[in-house]
Design an enzyme around this catalytic site. Structure first.
Site, PDB file in Angstrom:
ATOM      1  N   SER A  75       0.857  -1.193   0.000  1.00  0.00           N
ATOM      2  CA  SER A  75       0.000   0.000   0.000  1.00  0.00           C
ATOM      3  C   SER A  75       0.888   1.237   0.000  1.00  0.00           C
ATOM      4  O   SER A  75       2.039   1.178   0.459  1.00  0.00           O
ATOM      5  CB  SER A  75      -0.858   0.001   1.269  1.00  0.00           C
ATOM      6  OG  SER A  75      -1.494   1.252   1.438  1.00  0.00           O
ATOM      7  N   TYR A 100      -1.620  -0.648  10.434  1.00  0.00           N
ATOM      8  CA  TYR A 100      -1.896  -0.997   9.035  1.00  0.00           C
ATOM      9  C   TYR A 100      -0.702  -0.631   8.145  1.00  0.00           C
ATOM     10  O   TYR A 100      -0.147  -1.479   7.437  1.00  0.00           O
ATOM     11  CB  TYR A 100      -3.169  -0.312   8.527  1.00  0.00           C
ATOM     12  CG  TYR A 100      -3.399  -0.596   7.055  1.00  0.00           C
ATOM     13  CD1 TYR A 100      -3.712  -1.884   6.623  1.00  0.00           C
ATOM     14  CD2 TYR A 100      -3.250   0.405   6.095  1.00  0.00           C
ATOM     15  CE1 TYR A 100      -3.876  -2.162   5.274  1.00  0.00           C
ATOM     16  CE2 TYR A 100      -3.422   0.128   4.743  1.00  0.00           C
ATOM     17  CZ  TYR A 100      -3.741  -1.162   4.346  1.00  0.00           C
ATOM     18  OH  TYR A 100      -3.893  -1.449   3.011  1.00  0.00           O
TER      19      TYR A 100
HETATM   20  P1  NDP Z   1     -11.495  -5.871   0.065  1.00  0.00           P
HETATM   21  O1  NDP Z   1     -11.988  -5.743   1.462  1.00  0.00           O
HETATM   22  O2  NDP Z   1     -12.432  -5.603  -1.041  1.00  0.00           O
HETATM   23  O3  NDP Z   1     -10.829  -7.310  -0.153  1.00  0.00           O
HETATM   24  C1  NDP Z   1     -10.027  -7.894   0.849  1.00  0.00           C
HETATM   25  C2  NDP Z   1      -9.867  -9.373   0.557  1.00  0.00           C
HETATM   26  O4  NDP Z   1      -9.013  -9.932   1.566  1.00  0.00           O
HETATM   27  C3  NDP Z   1     -11.185 -10.110   0.609  1.00  0.00           C
HETATM   28  O5  NDP Z   1     -11.251 -11.006  -0.477  1.00  0.00           O
HETATM   29  C4  NDP Z   1     -11.123 -10.874   1.917  1.00  0.00           C
HETATM   30  O6  NDP Z   1     -11.781 -12.111   1.774  1.00  0.00           O
HETATM   31  C5  NDP Z   1      -9.619 -11.121   2.046  1.00  0.00           C
HETATM   32  N1  NDP Z   1      -9.222 -11.413   3.404  1.00  0.00           N
HETATM   33  C6  NDP Z   1      -9.256 -10.587   4.484  1.00  0.00           C
HETATM   34  N2  NDP Z   1      -8.836 -11.248   5.575  1.00  0.00           N
HETATM   35  C7  NDP Z   1      -8.530 -12.520   5.184  1.00  0.00           C
HETATM   36  C8  NDP Z   1      -8.061 -13.673   5.856  1.00  0.00           C
HETATM   37  N3  NDP Z   1      -7.799 -13.677   7.169  1.00  0.00           N
HETATM   38  N4  NDP Z   1      -7.858 -14.805   5.132  1.00  0.00           N
HETATM   39  C9  NDP Z   1      -8.109 -14.810   3.813  1.00  0.00           C
HETATM   40  N5  NDP Z   1      -8.565 -13.770   3.118  1.00  0.00           N
HETATM   41  C10 NDP Z   1      -8.772 -12.627   3.809  1.00  0.00           C
HETATM   42  O7  NDP Z   1     -10.248  -4.864  -0.035  1.00  0.00           O
HETATM   43  P2  NDP Z   1      -9.150  -4.622  -1.178  1.00  0.00           P
HETATM   44  O8  NDP Z   1      -9.433  -5.374  -2.403  1.00  0.00           O
HETATM   45  O9  NDP Z   1      -8.961  -3.170  -1.247  1.00  0.00           O
HETATM   46  O10 NDP Z   1      -7.876  -5.223  -0.435  1.00  0.00           O
HETATM   47  C11 NDP Z   1      -6.983  -6.130  -1.030  1.00  0.00           C
HETATM   48  C12 NDP Z   1      -5.586  -5.786  -0.550  1.00  0.00           C
HETATM   49  O11 NDP Z   1      -5.226  -4.504  -1.032  1.00  0.00           O
HETATM   50  C13 NDP Z   1      -5.435  -5.727   0.958  1.00  0.00           C
HETATM   51  O12 NDP Z   1      -4.207  -6.308   1.316  1.00  0.00           O
HETATM   52  C14 NDP Z   1      -5.420  -4.225   1.249  1.00  0.00           C
HETATM   53  O13 NDP Z   1      -4.724  -3.925   2.417  1.00  0.00           O
HETATM   54  C15 NDP Z   1      -4.700  -3.729   0.018  1.00  0.00           C
HETATM   55  N6  NDP Z   1      -4.860  -2.326  -0.346  1.00  0.00           N
HETATM   56  C16 NDP Z   1      -6.100  -1.741  -0.464  1.00  0.00           C
HETATM   57  C17 NDP Z   1      -6.203  -0.424  -0.853  1.00  0.00           C
HETATM   58  C18 NDP Z   1      -7.507   0.278  -0.911  1.00  0.00           C
HETATM   59  O14 NDP Z   1      -7.530   1.523  -0.817  1.00  0.00           O
HETATM   60  N7  NDP Z   1      -8.608  -0.409  -1.121  1.00  0.00           N
HETATM   61  C19 NDP Z   1      -5.019   0.350  -1.224  1.00  0.00           C
HETATM   62  C20 NDP Z   1      -3.783  -0.355  -1.063  1.00  0.00           C
HETATM   63  C21 NDP Z   1      -3.722  -1.647  -0.675  1.00  0.00           C
HETATM   64  P3  NDP Z   1     -12.722 -12.797   2.888  1.00  0.00           P
HETATM   65  O15 NDP Z   1     -13.315 -11.706   3.708  1.00  0.00           O
HETATM   66  O16 NDP Z   1     -13.705 -13.584   2.091  1.00  0.00           O
HETATM   67  O17 NDP Z   1     -11.772 -13.671   3.648  1.00  0.00           O
HETATM   68  C1  8X3 Z   2      -5.122   1.492   1.623  1.00  0.00           C
HETATM   69  C2  8X3 Z   2      -4.768   2.877   1.224  1.00  0.00           C
HETATM   70  O1  8X3 Z   2      -4.444   5.257   2.083  1.00  0.00           O
HETATM   71  O2  8X3 Z   2      -6.347   3.993   2.935  1.00  0.00           O
HETATM   72  O3  8X3 Z   2      -3.979   0.723   1.667  1.00  0.00           O
HETATM   73  O4  8X3 Z   2      -4.120   3.468   3.677  1.00  0.00           O
HETATM   74  S1  8X3 Z   2      -4.911   3.919   2.554  1.00  0.00           S
END
Ligand code: NDP
Ligand code: 8X3
Length: 255
Positions: free
Chosen positions: A142, A155
């Site tokens: 991130s 985080y």
């Molecule tokens: P979502 O919440 O849409 O997706 C998160 C995914 O992670 C879900 O499929 C969830 O599946 C899975 N997950 C969470 N906990 C677990 C666990 N313990 N075991 C297995 N699967 C898990 O968010 P994003 O698509 O945004 O997030 C994906 C990644 O991108 C994350 O690592 C997040 O930190 C990162 N990220 C997000 C950003 C944003 O602004 N959205 C920016 C930068 C990075 P389920 O609940 O079915 O287990």
């Molecule tokens: C998620 C992006 O800016 O909300 O990784 O931390 S931010």
């Protein structure tokens, strides 16, 4: 000679970036191992894609080391030779200051974003090394790994781990042909904020309203690009922000 399509193993494929990655790799004919905790979501993605490509789904909490080992050990033959691992599962919980944070939330974030990612990576390393040239690990960190902001605390720190772990892996994988890429997206419209704010839809709407954030498909495209570069190339880190997002400068406290 095997005619099986290459295999991508995606964690967190039930939503957001992970689900978009499943669609992107399917578009290119890859076989998919899709994991996440929500079985019904996995079934839905499988139903959408299995007419196009082979799909194997595994209900998996990445924090559970034994379950990770079992899922990988029990992959059906056509899905065994994982060529690309997309370490995407992750979350944030809470956005208030550290001094008001819930310690259980911090543990969940650390266990998922750090320990879970390490569990899957270590277990799949022998397979990826077996595939060798052209194999890739794509870790989703991130911008929070690189730029501090109030309320990011554990985080952002967990994502800084992902970033440095990616670089360190590259050192150890020298000579194996396995690439490692850290992808660091900024503000992206997924279920991330709903999860972080524990179901508060208004927080989601407020954050993404009136701006043009990154969409899951945007990230999936970059993941696919990094994973399918010519095999002699490695993108070390890719940091992506939407144009609407930039830095706000340093803050100073005045008494
Ligand atoms: P979502 O919440 O849409 O997706 C998160 C995914 O992670 C879900 O499929 C969830 O599946 C899975 N997950 C969470 N906990 C677990 C666990 N313990 N075991 C297995 N699967 C898990 O968010 P994003 O698509 O945004 O997030 C994906 C990644 O991108 C994350 O690592 C997040 O930190 C990162 N990220 C997000 C950003 C944003 O602004 N959205 C920016 C930068 C990075 P389920 O609940 O079915 O287990
Ligand atoms: C998620 C992006 O800016 O909300 O990784 O931390 S931010």
């Amino acid at each position: 000679m095997s005619h099986n399509p290459p295999v991508a193993f995606i964690t967190g494929a039930t939503s957001g970036f992970g689900r978009a990655c499943a669609h992107r790799f399917a578009e290119a004919g890859w076989a998919l191992v899709l994991s996440g905790r929500r079985q019904e979501r996995l079934d839905a993605v499988k139903q959408q894609l299995e007419g196009k490509v082979p799909v194997h789904v595994a209900t998996l909490d990445v924090r559970d080391r034994e379950a990770v080992a079992r899922v990988i050990d029990e992959l059906p033959a056509a899905f065994e030779a994982v060529k690309v691992l997309v370490n995407n599962a992750g979350l944030a919980l809470g956005a208030g200051p550290a001094q008001e944070a819930n310690l259980d939330d911090w543990k969940t974030v650390i266990d998922t974003n750090i320990t879970g990612l390490v569990n899957v990576t270590r277990t799949l390393l022998p397979t990826l090394i077996g595939v060798g040239r052209g194999a890739a690990i794509i870790n989703i960190s991130s911008t929070a790994a690189l730029w501090p902001y109030p309320g990011s605390h554990v985080y952002g720190a967990s994502k800084a781990f992902v970033n440095q772990f990616s670089y360190n892996l590259r050192c150890d994988l020298r000579g194996t042909g396995v690439r490692v890429t850290d992808i660091a997206p900024g503000m992206s419209e997924t279920e991330f904020t709903l999860v972080r704010m524990k179901g508060d839809q208004s927080a989601h709407d407020k954050l993404y309203g009136g701006v043009e954030p990154i969409q899951p498909e945007d990230v999936a495209e970059q993941v696919f690009l990094a994973a399918t570069l010519p095999p002699h190339l490695n993108i070390n880190r890719l940091e992506i922000m939407p144009v609407c997002q930039s830095w706000g400068g340093l803050s100073v406290n005045r008494d």
